[in-house]
Design a protein around this motif. Structure first.
Motif, short mmCIF file in Angstrom:
data_model
loop_
_atom_site.label_atom_id
_atom_site.label_comp_id
_atom_site.label_asym_id
_atom_site.label_seq_id
_atom_site.Cartn_x
_atom_site.Cartn_y
_atom_site.Cartn_z
N ARG A 90 0.82 -1.21 0.00
CA ARG A 90 0.00 0.00 0.00
C ARG A 90 0.86 1.26 0.00
NH1 ARG A 90 -5.48 1.05 2.17
NH2 ARG A 90 -5.71 3.31 2.04
N ASN A 91 1.87 1.27 0.84
CA ASN A 91 2.75 2.43 0.93
C ASN A 91 3.37 2.74 -0.44
OD1 ASN A 91 4.42 4.46 2.24
ND2 ASN A 91 6.08 2.98 2.10
N GLY A 92 3.86 1.71 -1.11
CA GLY A 92 4.45 1.89 -2.43
C GLY A 92 3.42 2.36 -3.45
N ALA A 93 2.23 1.78 -3.41
CA ALA A 93 1.17 2.19 -4.34
C ALA A 93 0.83 3.67 -4.16
CB ALA A 93 -0.07 1.32 -4.13
N GLU A 94 0.73 4.10 -2.92
CA GLU A 94 0.41 5.51 -2.66
C GLU A 94 1.52 6.42 -3.17
OE1 GLU A 94 -0.41 5.26 1.55
OE2 GLU A 94 -2.56 4.94 1.18
N GLN A 95 2.78 5.99 -3.04
CA GLN A 95 3.90 6.80 -3.54
C GLN A 95 3.87 6.89 -5.07
OE1 GLN A 95 7.84 6.08 -1.62
NE2 GLN A 95 6.66 4.75 -0.25
#
Length: 182
Positions: A90-95
């Motif tokens: 999720r963190n990567g997707a948001e970035q």
């Protein structure tokens, strides 16, 4: 267009992405290469120091190792292929969404029933590592990440071929609609 495959360990993200024929964005990692992995195909294996120097669009730390996606990797493959996939949390997707906007990114959440995921991980990684991964998934909310997804694929046992075809159809429709002038 960037297609992000996101979901808990054992859901089949890698098999679906690689089975689609879509080019993959390759991340850098500081972790050691595992048996059977190939530099430049599975990851770009490097040091923590080198990762900190990279112009990156995504960065995360997991299990005391660094992972990142370089801007150069994304730009070169988008220019060459037009559409690509990447596996992210999720963190990567948001970035990635922040760097490239929702207009140019689609998130596909891949899941399967809990005990099927756990069994897949036990067969692949052994009981201890599987339990650690499932605990991490529950603790970090990986099972609750459907809310940022544009699409959900339920990759139940015996349905991998159908899951790959569904992902390919999502890609086809999104690319087709994105190329239309309204």
């Amino acid at each position: 267009m960037i297609f992000i495959l996101m979901g808990p360990s054992g859901s089949g993200k890698t098999a679906i992405g690689k089975g689609s024929g879509l080019p993959e964005l390759i991340s850098h990692t500081s972790r050691k290469m595992r048996e059977g992995e190939i530099h430049g195909k599975d990851y770009y294996f490097t040091t923590k120091e080198d990762i900190l120097k990279i112009d990156k669009v995504e960065f995360t730390e997991y299990d005391n190792e660094y992972y990142c996606l370089s801007r150069k990797e994304v730009e070169n493959k988008l220019k060459r292929y037009g559409s690509v996939f990447v596996i992210m949390d999720r963190n990567g997707a948001e970035q990635i969404i922040e760097a490239y906007s929702k207009k140019n990114v689609r998130v596909i959440y891949v899941t399967a029933p809990f005990f099927q995921l756990y069994w897949r991980l036990i067969k692949r990684d052994g009981l201890k590592k599987a339990t650690k991964r499932m605990y991490h998934a529950v603790r970090t909310g990986e099972f609750k990440n459907k809310d940022i997804a544009n699409y959900v694929i339920n990759n139940k046992n015996g349905k991998l071929d159908k899951s790959i075809e569904l992902f390919k159809e999502i890609v086809r429709i999104v690319v087709l609609c994105n190329n239309k002038k309204y």
